[in-house]
Design a protein around this motif. Structure first.
Motif, PDB file in Angstrom:
ATOM      1  N   LEU A 240       0.965  -1.122   0.127  1.00 35.83           N
ATOM      2  CA  LEU A 240       0.166   0.086  -0.217  1.00 35.83           C
ATOM      3  C   LEU A 240       0.587   1.165   0.206  1.00 35.83           C
ATOM      4  O   LEU A 240       0.109   2.211  -0.359  1.00 35.83           O
ATOM      5  CB  LEU A 240      -1.319  -0.172   1.305  1.00 35.83           C
ATOM      6  N   ALA A 241       2.227   1.079   0.850  1.00 37.49           N
ATOM      7  CA  ALA A 241       3.303   2.366   0.572  1.00 37.49           C
ATOM      8  C   ALA A 241       3.104   2.907  -0.661  1.00 37.49           C
ATOM      9  O   ALA A 241       4.292   4.141  -1.053  1.00 37.49           O
ATOM     10  CB  ALA A 241       3.807   2.680   1.836  1.00 37.49           C
ATOM     11  N   LYS A 242       3.276   1.722  -1.698  1.00 37.82           N
ATOM     12  CA  LYS A 242       3.869   2.373  -3.071  1.00 37.82           C
ATOM     13  C   LYS A 242       3.262   3.285  -3.386  1.00 37.82           C
ATOM     14  O   LYS A 242       3.553   3.780  -4.946  1.00 37.82           O
ATOM     15  CB  LYS A 242       4.173   1.018  -3.982  1.00 37.82           C
ATOM     16  N   VAL A 243       1.063   2.922  -3.673  1.00 42.98           N
ATOM     17  CA  VAL A 243       0.357   3.703  -4.030  1.00 42.98           C
ATOM     18  C   VAL A 243      -0.367   4.985  -3.023  1.00 42.98           C
ATOM     19  O   VAL A 243      -0.634   5.727  -3.920  1.00 42.98           O
ATOM     20  CB  VAL A 243      -0.177   3.021  -4.807  1.00 42.98           C
ATOM     21  N   CYS A 244      -0.168   4.811  -2.206  1.00 41.08           N
ATOM     22  CA  CYS A 244      -1.029   5.104  -1.243  1.00 41.08           C
ATOM     23  C   CYS A 244      -0.720   6.856  -0.115  1.00 41.08           C
ATOM     24  O   CYS A 244       1.030   7.007  -0.825  1.00 41.08           O
ATOM     25  CB  CYS A 244      -1.608   4.674   0.191  1.00 41.08           C
ATOM     26  N   ASP A 245      -1.328   7.664  -0.294  1.00 37.61           N
ATOM     27  CA  ASP A 245      -0.508   8.991   0.402  1.00 37.61           C
ATOM     28  C   ASP A 245      -0.178   9.081   1.522  1.00 37.61           C
ATOM     29  O   ASP A 245       0.887   9.588   2.328  1.00 37.61           O
ATOM     30  CB  ASP A 245      -1.574   9.938  -0.071  1.00 37.61           C
ATOM     31  N   THR A 246      -0.955   8.022   2.640  1.00 36.15           N
ATOM     32  CA  THR A 246       0.045   7.572   3.824  1.00 36.15           C
ATOM     33  C   THR A 246      -0.543   6.380   3.886  1.00 36.15           C
ATOM     34  O   THR A 246      -1.858   5.911   3.646  1.00 36.15           O
ATOM     35  CB  THR A 246      -1.255   8.320   4.891  1.00 36.15           C
ATOM     36  N   THR A 247      -0.101   6.049   5.070  1.00 41.77           N
ATOM     37  CA  THR A 247      -0.021   4.618   5.186  1.00 41.77           C
ATOM     38  C   THR A 247      -0.098   3.859   6.399  1.00 41.77           C
ATOM     39  O   THR A 247       1.036   5.174   8.000  1.00 41.77           O
ATOM     40  CB  THR A 247       0.712   3.788   5.012  1.00 41.77           C
ATOM     41  N   ALA A 248      -0.276   3.626   7.927  1.00 38.08           N
ATOM     42  CA  ALA A 248      -0.534   3.031   9.056  1.00 38.08           C
ATOM     43  C   ALA A 248      -1.073   1.515   9.533  1.00 38.08           C
ATOM     44  O   ALA A 248      -1.507   1.158   8.831  1.00 38.08           O
ATOM     45  CB  ALA A 248      -0.969   4.439   9.398  1.00 38.08           C
ATOM     46  N   TYR A 249      -0.449   1.641  10.838  1.00 37.54           N
ATOM     47  CA  TYR A 249      -0.837   0.309  11.572  1.00 37.54           C
ATOM     48  C   TYR A 249      -1.916   0.599  12.591  1.00 37.54           C
ATOM     49  O   TYR A 249      -1.805   2.041  12.902  1.00 37.54           O
ATOM     50  CB  TYR A 249       0.197  -0.720  11.928  1.00 37.54           C
ATOM     51  N   GLN A 250      -2.937  -0.334  12.573  1.00 37.17           N
ATOM     52  CA  GLN A 250      -4.052  -0.221  13.153  1.00 37.17           C
ATOM     53  C   GLN A 250      -3.740  -1.417  14.484  1.00 37.17           C
ATOM     54  O   GLN A 250      -4.154  -1.998  14.322  1.00 37.17           O
ATOM     55  CB  GLN A 250      -5.530   0.388  13.068  1.00 37.17           C
ATOM     56  N   GLU A 251      -2.970  -0.507  15.769  1.00 41.20           N
ATOM     57  CA  GLU A 251      -2.635  -1.745  16.528  1.00 41.20           C
ATOM     58  C   GLU A 251      -3.418  -1.834  17.634  1.00 41.20           C
ATOM     59  O   GLU A 251      -3.865  -0.853  18.686  1.00 41.20           O
ATOM     60  CB  GLU A 251      -1.596  -1.613  17.464  1.00 41.20           C
ATOM     61  N   TYR A 252      -3.626  -2.908  18.640  1.00 40.50           N
ATOM     62  CA  TYR A 252      -4.459  -3.356  19.195  1.00 40.50           C
ATOM     63  C   TYR A 252      -3.886  -4.583  19.908  1.00 40.50           C
ATOM     64  O   TYR A 252      -3.539  -5.415  19.586  1.00 40.50           O
ATOM     65  CB  TYR A 252      -6.507  -3.457  19.512  1.00 40.50           C
ATOM     66  N   LYS A 253      -4.511  -4.550  21.403  1.00 42.20           N
ATOM     67  CA  LYS A 253      -4.115  -6.417  22.434  1.00 42.20           C
ATOM     68  C   LYS A 253      -5.406  -7.267  22.584  1.00 42.20           C
ATOM     69  O   LYS A 253      -6.504  -6.657  22.701  1.00 42.20           O
ATOM     70  CB  LYS A 253      -3.180  -5.746  23.248  1.00 42.20           C
TER      71      LYS A 253
ATOM     72  N   GLU B  82      -5.874 -11.146  24.644  1.00 45.95           N
ATOM     73  CA  GLU B  82      -5.172 -11.348  25.144  1.00 45.95           C
ATOM     74  C   GLU B  82      -3.402 -11.970  25.430  1.00 45.95           C
ATOM     75  O   GLU B  82      -2.541 -12.603  24.764  1.00 45.95           O
ATOM     76  CB  GLU B  82      -5.868 -13.153  24.105  1.00 45.95           C
ATOM     77  N   ASN B  83      -3.278 -10.730  25.631  1.00 53.39           N
ATOM     78  CA  ASN B  83      -1.525 -10.597  25.683  1.00 53.39           C
ATOM     79  C   ASN B  83      -0.702 -10.237  24.159  1.00 53.39           C
ATOM     80  O   ASN B  83       0.511 -10.219  24.128  1.00 53.39           O
ATOM     81  CB  ASN B  83      -1.130 -11.115  26.914  1.00 53.39           C
ATOM     82  N   GLU B  84      -1.504 -10.941  22.922  1.00 54.22           N
ATOM     83  CA  GLU B  84      -0.860 -10.610  22.002  1.00 54.22           C
ATOM     84  C   GLU B  84      -1.288  -9.391  21.155  1.00 54.22           C
ATOM     85  O   GLU B  84      -2.373  -8.593  21.573  1.00 54.22           O
ATOM     86  CB  GLU B  84      -1.549 -11.695  20.917  1.00 54.22           C
ATOM     87  N   THR B  85      -0.615  -8.592  20.277  1.00 54.50           N
ATOM     88  CA  THR B  85      -0.718  -7.846  19.001  1.00 54.50           C
ATOM     89  C   THR B  85      -1.135  -7.834  18.300  1.00 54.50           C
ATOM     90  O   THR B  85      -0.442  -8.624  17.337  1.00 54.50           O
ATOM     91  CB  THR B  85       0.341  -6.523  19.430  1.00 54.50           C
ATOM     92  N   TYR B  86      -2.036  -7.783  17.449  1.00 54.37           N
ATOM     93  CA  TYR B  86      -2.322  -7.575  16.070  1.00 54.37           C
ATOM     94  C   TYR B  86      -2.577  -6.366  15.594  1.00 54.37           C
ATOM     95  O   TYR B  86      -2.845  -5.070  16.075  1.00 54.37           O
ATOM     96  CB  TYR B  86      -3.529  -8.560  16.871  1.00 54.37           C
ATOM     97  N   LYS B  87      -3.114  -6.733  14.202  1.00 56.60           N
ATOM     98  CA  LYS B  87      -3.066  -4.745  13.656  1.00 56.60           C
ATOM     99  C   LYS B  87      -3.515  -4.677  12.460  1.00 56.60           C
ATOM    100  O   LYS B  87      -3.324  -5.730  12.023  1.00 56.60           O
ATOM    101  CB  LYS B  87      -1.112  -4.521  13.522  1.00 56.60           C
ATOM    102  N   ASN B  88      -4.697  -3.920  12.274  1.00 60.46           N
ATOM    103  CA  ASN B  88      -5.389  -3.094  10.656  1.00 60.46           C
ATOM    104  C   ASN B  88      -4.584  -2.943   9.976  1.00 60.46           C
ATOM    105  O   ASN B  88      -2.983  -2.086  10.804  1.00 60.46           O
ATOM    106  CB  ASN B  88      -6.381  -2.686  10.820  1.00 60.46           C
ATOM    107  N   VAL B  89      -3.864  -2.900   8.855  1.00 63.39           N
ATOM    108  CA  VAL B  89      -3.237  -2.181   7.902  1.00 63.39           C
ATOM    109  C   VAL B  89      -3.900  -1.356   7.004  1.00 63.39           C
ATOM    110  O   VAL B  89      -4.807  -1.663   5.903  1.00 63.39           O
ATOM    111  CB  VAL B  89      -2.118  -3.433   6.882  1.00 63.39           C
ATOM    112  N   LEU B  90      -3.942  -0.193   7.403  1.00 64.67           N
ATOM    113  CA  LEU B  90      -4.795   1.258   6.179  1.00 64.67           C
ATOM    114  C   LEU B  90      -3.754   2.026   5.651  1.00 64.67           C
ATOM    115  O   LEU B  90      -2.433   2.124   5.942  1.00 64.67           O
ATOM    116  CB  LEU B  90      -4.827   1.714   6.681  1.00 64.67           C
ATOM    117  N   GLY B  91      -4.266   1.843   4.155  1.00 60.59           N
ATOM    118  CA  GLY B  91      -3.361   3.226   3.205  1.00 60.59           C
ATOM    119  C   GLY B  91      -4.525   4.046   2.509  1.00 60.59           C
ATOM    120  O   GLY B  91      -6.293   3.557   2.693  1.00 60.59           O
ATOM    121  N   SER B  92      -4.467   5.163   2.615  1.00 61.27           N
ATOM    122  CA  SER B  92      -5.504   6.141   1.901  1.00 61.27           C
ATOM    123  C   SER B  92      -5.083   7.063   1.191  1.00 61.27           C
ATOM    124  O   SER B  92      -3.462   7.001   0.937  1.00 61.27           O
ATOM    125  CB  SER B  92      -5.504   6.907   3.359  1.00 61.27           C
TER     126      SER B  92
END
Length: 246
Positions: free
Chosen positions: A3-16, A18-28
């Protein structure tokens, strides 16, 4: 990150969870606009398997739409979101990545044009009796060949859903049908669009009907060679034109 190759911005939306970190991947893209279209697909897989249709096909569609739409000048922002934790054991819980994202939009009063969920768009068959339905009588309306793509809606989809349906059908790149029904019909809310509906956002699911068609669903037979890449490409191209004309 693709997504970083074509999007204006990219980010991870992290949350926990059961003590594990998971993430959504976003590009805008189009970040100067306030109104947003959300296009999403889950990237997690059920169990230890390839998950080609469920849901690598949806993620491939997401990335290709980002590449195509980044070249367009639209009057709204598009957020491309790859979700985590769609599959069991967190399915239908607030631990789904799509719930976390939809809830973020709600809590921040973000103006959402609508949401398009890409869920299993790669498996097709032209032979007779390859398509089943939650209600037997539906075969008389939609046919028994697994050669179409579906726009799934409910009462929350509103004018947004109707526009997606009409524009998808207008292109005629692949047979397209629409199903509008409540969650009482098994499968209607079986993906990430569920969480946008629950928070009163207009949303649709673009799908080949999942387990009603693809018997490799949630097995190790859900592999790349079972997909019809040409028809999957037609779905993506049809969506690209639809989104440009929204």
């Amino acid at each position: 990150m693709e997504l970083a190759k074509v999007c204006d911005t990219t980010a991870y939306q992290e949350y926990k969870v059961e003590n594990e970190t998971y993430k959504n991947v976003l590009g805008s893209i189009g970040t100067e606009h306030k109104e947003r279209l959300i296009i999403g697909a889950h990237y997690d897989v059920y169990g230890d398997q390839e998950g080609a249709d469920d849901n690598a096909s949806g993620v491939a569609g997401l990335l290709e739409l980002a590449r195509l739409l980044a070249k367009e000048k639209l009057d709204y922002r598009i957020d491309f979101v790859a979700y985590t934790l769609e599959e069991p054991p967190f399915f239908r819980t607030e631990k789904m990545g799509s719930y976390v994202h939809a809830n973020y939009l709600k809590e921040n009063s973000i103006n959402v044009k609508g949401m398009i969920c890409l869920e299993m768009i790669g498996y097709y068959k032209d032979e007779a009796n390859t398509q089943t339905y939650p209600i037997k009588e539906m075969s008389a309306i939609y046919g028994n060949r697994a050669n179409f793509i579906t726009v799934v809606q409910n009462e929350k989809s509103g004018n947004f859903g109707s526009k997606i349906e009409n524009l998808m059908k207008k292109q005629k790149l692949i047979p397209t049908v629409s199903f509008k029904g409540s969650s009482l019909v098994t499968g209607v809310d079986f993906s990430d669009h569920l969480n946008y509906w629950n928070l009163n956002y207009p949303a649709v699911m673009i799908t080949n009907t999942s387990f009603y068609r693809n018997k490799n669903y949630h097995t190790n037979k859900d592999s790349l060679e079972t997909l019809n890449i040409n028809k999957m490409s037609a779905v993506i191209q049809q969506l690209y034109i639809t989104i440009k004309e929204l």
